[in-house]
Write a protein that holds these residues in place. Structure first.
Motif, mmCIF file in Angstrom:
data_model
loop_
_atom_site.group_PDB
_atom_site.id
_atom_site.type_symbol
_atom_site.label_atom_id
_atom_site.label_comp_id
_atom_site.label_asym_id
_atom_site.label_seq_id
_atom_site.Cartn_x
_atom_site.Cartn_y
_atom_site.Cartn_z
ATOM 1 N N PRO A 1 72.883 45.648 5.061
ATOM 2 C CA PRO A 1 74.740 45.750 4.329
ATOM 3 C C PRO A 1 75.258 46.391 5.721
ATOM 4 O O PRO A 1 74.868 47.216 7.023
ATOM 5 C CB PRO A 1 73.884 47.425 4.142
ATOM 6 C CG PRO A 1 73.134 46.650 3.083
ATOM 7 C CD PRO A 1 72.342 45.758 3.743
ATOM 8 N N GLY A 2 76.634 46.464 5.693
ATOM 9 C CA GLY A 2 77.879 46.853 7.126
ATOM 10 C C GLY A 2 77.695 46.178 8.038
ATOM 11 O O GLY A 2 78.287 45.937 9.135
ATOM 12 N N ALA A 3 76.449 45.034 8.497
ATOM 13 C CA ALA A 3 76.318 44.506 8.811
ATOM 14 C C ALA A 3 77.800 43.181 9.649
ATOM 15 O O ALA A 3 78.643 42.698 8.661
ATOM 16 C CB ALA A 3 74.991 43.251 9.355
ATOM 17 N N VAL A 4 78.149 42.729 10.522
ATOM 18 C CA VAL A 4 78.869 41.502 10.461
ATOM 19 C C VAL A 4 78.823 40.434 11.407
ATOM 20 O O VAL A 4 77.774 40.510 12.609
ATOM 21 C CB VAL A 4 80.277 42.332 11.426
ATOM 22 C CG1 VAL A 4 81.629 41.307 11.885
ATOM 23 C CG2 VAL A 4 80.732 43.492 10.999
ATOM 24 N N ASP A 5 78.970 39.222 11.617
ATOM 25 C CA ASP A 5 78.710 38.044 12.098
ATOM 26 C C ASP A 5 80.340 37.389 12.509
ATOM 27 O O ASP A 5 80.897 36.838 10.946
ATOM 28 C CB ASP A 5 77.879 37.199 11.290
ATOM 29 C CG ASP A 5 77.916 36.200 11.953
ATOM 30 O OD1 ASP A 5 78.104 35.299 12.526
ATOM 31 O OD2 ASP A 5 76.541 35.866 12.312
ATOM 32 N N ALA A 6 80.377 37.539 13.555
ATOM 33 C CA ALA A 6 81.975 36.207 14.021
ATOM 34 C C ALA A 6 81.714 35.086 15.145
ATOM 35 O O ALA A 6 82.265 34.971 15.075
ATOM 36 C CB ALA A 6 82.438 38.002 14.440
ATOM 37 N N THR A 7 79.822 35.001 15.042
ATOM 38 C CA THR A 7 79.769 33.674 16.136
ATOM 39 C C THR A 7 78.841 32.337 15.268
ATOM 40 O O THR A 7 79.224 31.959 15.830
ATOM 41 C CB THR A 7 79.114 33.784 17.130
ATOM 42 O OG1 THR A 7 77.969 35.173 16.941
ATOM 43 C CG2 THR A 7 80.116 35.689 17.707
ATOM 44 N N SER A 8 78.751 32.829 13.948
ATOM 45 C CA SER A 8 78.048 32.132 13.899
ATOM 46 C C SER A 8 78.698 30.468 13.185
ATOM 47 O O SER A 8 77.843 29.453 13.010
ATOM 48 C CB SER A 8 76.921 32.316 12.832
ATOM 49 O OG SER A 8 75.708 33.329 13.184
ATOM 50 N N PHE A 9 79.971 30.417 12.587
ATOM 51 C CA PHE A 9 80.333 29.582 12.040
ATOM 52 C C PHE A 9 81.458 29.755 13.064
ATOM 53 O O PHE A 9 82.648 30.502 13.290
ATOM 54 C CB PHE A 9 81.140 30.070 10.890
ATOM 55 C CG PHE A 9 79.456 30.080 9.553
ATOM 56 C CD1 PHE A 9 79.319 29.681 8.885
ATOM 57 C CD2 PHE A 9 79.302 31.681 9.559
ATOM 58 C CE1 PHE A 9 77.793 29.551 8.486
ATOM 59 C CE2 PHE A 9 78.226 31.821 8.970
ATOM 60 C CZ PHE A 9 77.533 30.986 7.985
ATOM 61 N N THR A 10 82.286 27.907 12.899
ATOM 62 C CA THR A 10 83.179 27.665 13.265
ATOM 63 C C THR A 10 83.466 25.919 12.828
ATOM 64 O O THR A 10 82.463 25.462 12.461
ATOM 65 C CB THR A 10 82.867 27.040 14.839
ATOM 66 O OG1 THR A 10 82.072 26.130 14.845
ATOM 67 C CG2 THR A 10 82.298 28.784 15.992
ATOM 68 N N VAL B 1 83.080 23.347 9.004
ATOM 69 C CA VAL B 1 82.373 24.496 9.247
ATOM 70 C C VAL B 1 80.883 23.883 9.308
ATOM 71 O O VAL B 1 79.926 23.392 8.907
ATOM 72 C CB VAL B 1 82.450 25.651 7.884
ATOM 73 C CG1 VAL B 1 81.887 26.781 8.966
ATOM 74 C CG2 VAL B 1 84.249 26.057 7.417
ATOM 75 N N THR B 2 80.824 24.504 11.445
ATOM 76 C CA THR B 2 79.543 24.099 11.499
ATOM 77 C C THR B 2 78.979 25.583 11.516
ATOM 78 O O THR B 2 79.483 26.498 11.870
ATOM 79 C CB THR B 2 79.276 23.812 13.305
ATOM 80 O OG1 THR B 2 80.137 24.129 13.815
ATOM 81 C CG2 THR B 2 79.795 22.246 12.529
ATOM 82 N N GLY B 3 77.161 25.727 11.402
ATOM 83 C CA GLY B 3 76.241 27.304 11.773
ATOM 84 C C GLY B 3 76.321 27.310 10.677
ATOM 85 O O GLY B 3 76.700 27.778 9.572
ATOM 86 N N GLY B 4 74.703 28.408 10.782
ATOM 87 C CA GLY B 4 74.905 28.780 9.367
ATOM 88 C C GLY B 4 73.928 28.618 8.834
ATOM 89 O O GLY B 4 73.111 27.625 9.283
ATOM 90 N N PRO B 5 72.724 28.732 8.077
ATOM 91 C CA PRO B 5 73.822 30.346 6.624
ATOM 92 C C PRO B 5 73.207 31.053 7.381
ATOM 93 O O PRO B 5 71.767 31.133 8.572
ATOM 94 C CB PRO B 5 72.811 29.543 5.230
ATOM 95 C CG PRO B 5 71.259 28.810 5.709
ATOM 96 C CD PRO B 5 71.939 27.680 7.016
ATOM 97 N N VAL B 6 73.713 32.545 6.959
ATOM 98 C CA VAL B 6 73.264 33.369 7.765
ATOM 99 C C VAL B 6 72.095 34.937 6.644
ATOM 100 O O VAL B 6 73.079 34.292 5.629
ATOM 101 C CB VAL B 6 74.471 34.660 8.570
ATOM 102 C CG1 VAL B 6 74.696 33.294 9.829
ATOM 103 C CG2 VAL B 6 75.701 34.381 7.729
ATOM 104 N N THR B 7 71.968 35.800 7.322
ATOM 105 C CA THR B 7 71.408 36.638 6.487
ATOM 106 C C THR B 7 72.237 38.151 7.139
ATOM 107 O O THR B 7 72.416 37.946 8.100
ATOM 108 C CB THR B 7 70.168 36.914 6.404
ATOM 109 O OG1 THR B 7 69.473 35.772 5.503
ATOM 110 C CG2 THR B 7 69.910 38.883 5.368
ATOM 111 N N LEU B 8 72.619 38.694 6.131
ATOM 112 C CA LEU B 8 73.940 40.284 6.754
ATOM 113 C C LEU B 8 73.001 41.258 6.040
ATOM 114 O O LEU B 8 72.679 41.735 4.307
ATOM 115 C CB LEU B 8 75.215 39.950 6.694
ATOM 116 C CG LEU B 8 75.821 38.991 7.282
ATOM 117 C CD1 LEU B 8 77.160 38.986 7.125
ATOM 118 C CD2 LEU B 8 75.440 39.379 9.118
#
Length: 99
Positions: free
Chosen positions: A87-96, A78-85
């Protein structure tokens, strides 16, 4: 009403009649992994040389910010990240990933 001297029922200087009720931290995330098959010869079968591309949607379903989110998968890199979110946030593009 709040009482500035009562640690179980405090008030703030900016709102002396307000009651503040601390909520317990409840961190939680939801992960959705989606695969898209690239059928290079359009025969409907997975064969050597054809790939599956994966995307990962991470949702913060808790009530606190979640930091340093990383994704690992025993079958793919898995590539991408790390991310911080928040409450309620969504990330659908950082990891592939691709297989």
């Amino acid at each position: 009403n709040g009482n500035p001297t009562d640690p179980n029922n405090p008030a703030t200087p900016t709102c002396p009649t307000c009651t503040i009720t601390p909520l317990p931290a409840s961190p939680a995330i939801r992960l959705t992994k989606t695969g898209t098959f690239a059928d290079a010869n359009n025969n409907g079968k997975a064969e050597v040389g054809e790939t599956i591309t994966y995307t990962f949607k991470v949702e913060n379903t808790g009530n606190v910010t979640v930091s340093d989110i990383k994704i690992t998968d025993p079958k793919v890199t898995v590539t991408g990240g790390p991310v911080t979110l928040a409450p309620g946030a969504v990330d659908a593009t950082s990891f592939t990933a691709a297989y």
